[in-house]
Design an enzyme around this catalytic site. Structure first.
Site, short mmCIF file in Angstrom:
data_model
loop_
_atom_site.label_atom_id
_atom_site.label_comp_id
_atom_site.label_asym_id
_atom_site.label_seq_id
_atom_site.Cartn_x
_atom_site.Cartn_y
_atom_site.Cartn_z
N GLU A 155 0.82 -1.22 0.00
CA GLU A 155 0.00 0.00 0.00
C GLU A 155 0.86 1.27 0.00
OE1 GLU A 155 -2.48 0.44 3.49
OE2 GLU A 155 -3.67 2.01 2.54
N GLU A 249 -12.01 1.46 4.98
CA GLU A 249 -11.01 1.82 5.99
C GLU A 249 -11.19 3.31 6.22
OE1 GLU A 249 -6.36 0.86 6.55
OE2 GLU A 249 -6.82 2.63 5.34
MN LIG Z 1 -5.29 2.23 3.74
#
Ligand SMILES: [Mn+2]
Length: 272
Positions: A155, A249
């Site tokens: 990420e 998220e």
């Molecule tokens: Mn994230």
């Protein structure tokens, strides 16, 4: 194939205040996720041993959910280890910590995410050196994830959270230098909103490399609670035939249940 929905559950006390929708109570979170129509949950635990494999198996089976992914940030949040640290012991601890989460997640069919554990360059370590450390780690851990039957999810973060690489173009170039073919990208819309010219173009740049999406609004509140242009994002995801998870998220704003509801409403409106 269509895009699938997921919602985050944090079990990490030290991460309180962070961008996770549900907190601490797996049973209640899974029940609520199922009630709202989510396909899966994403679990953030303090370490591999704290991932309750049997309980998660039972709950996800009971509620017809999957485990979309497992986080590894506990190694940073709790221990301050990371993969590009100047101290070799910290890098080794970070790798071992992640390796065990890959194995445990693999038992649930869930890939591990490397976000904050990528770290940052500072002090005597140059950016190139730090990226070299990260490259070695992703090669090793990516091949390890193969043995667990899952990809490894990397990420890219925004500039306030990492100085290694922040933009899709840089991350794709970096991916091209890896020896392993088992690392995919997590496109987090909050990070991309800070760094990309347009999020849609960033998604196109990532293209087939995207293996997971963090579905969140511009202010890290739940989708629909900021100024993100989800029509353009949905078009880009369709163009690249994205068919994996869009996972909530986001901050539990104004509360966990409302955040989960807002996200699934936006998911159904734009991505379903
Ligand atoms: Mn994230």
């Amino acid at each position: 194939m269509s895009i699938k929905s997921a919602v985050t559950i944090s079990l990490v006390k030290e991460a309180e205040g962070g961008p996770f929708v549900f907190w601490h109570n797996l049973a209640a979170a899974c029940a609520k996720a199922a009630e709202l129509g989510y396909d899966a949950v994403e679990v953030f635990a303090p370490n591999a041993d704290a991932i309750p494999v049997d309980e998660l198996r039972q709950l996800t089976q009971q509620h017809n959910l999957k485990v979309a992914a497992v986080g590894t940030g506990g190694g940073w949040v709790i221990h301050k280890w990371h993969l590009s640290h100047s101290d070799a012991a910290s890098r080794d601890n970070a790798k071992n910590f992640i390796r065990s989460i890959i194995d445990t997640g693999g038992q649930l069919g869930a890939p591990a995410i490397i976000g904050s554990m990528q770290g940052r360059f500072e002090g005597e370590v140059s950016q190139e050196q730090a990226k070299g450390y990260l490259r070695d780690a992703l090669n090793e851990l990516g091949e390890h994830a193969k043995t667990a039957g899952v990809p490894l999810v990397y990420e890219p973060l925004n500039r306030y959270e990492s100085n290694l690489m922040n933009r899709a173009e840089d991350a794709v170039t970096f991916l091209g230098t890896l020896d392993t073919d088992n690392v995919v990208i997590l496109a987090d819309l909050f990070h991309m909103n800070i760094e990309e010219g347009t999020i849609a173009d960033g998604l196109r740049t990532y293209g087939k490399h995207i293996g997971h999406v963090h579905f969140v609004d511009s202010n890290r509140r739940p989708a629909g609670c900021g100024h993100m242009d989800y029509s353009a994002i949905a078009s880009a995801l369709r163009e690249i035939s994205y068919d994996k998870y869009a996972s909530a998220e986001a901050f539990p704003w104004p509360d966990s249940d409302s955040a989960a509801k807002a996200t699934i409403d936006a998911f159904n409106q734009y991505l379903a």
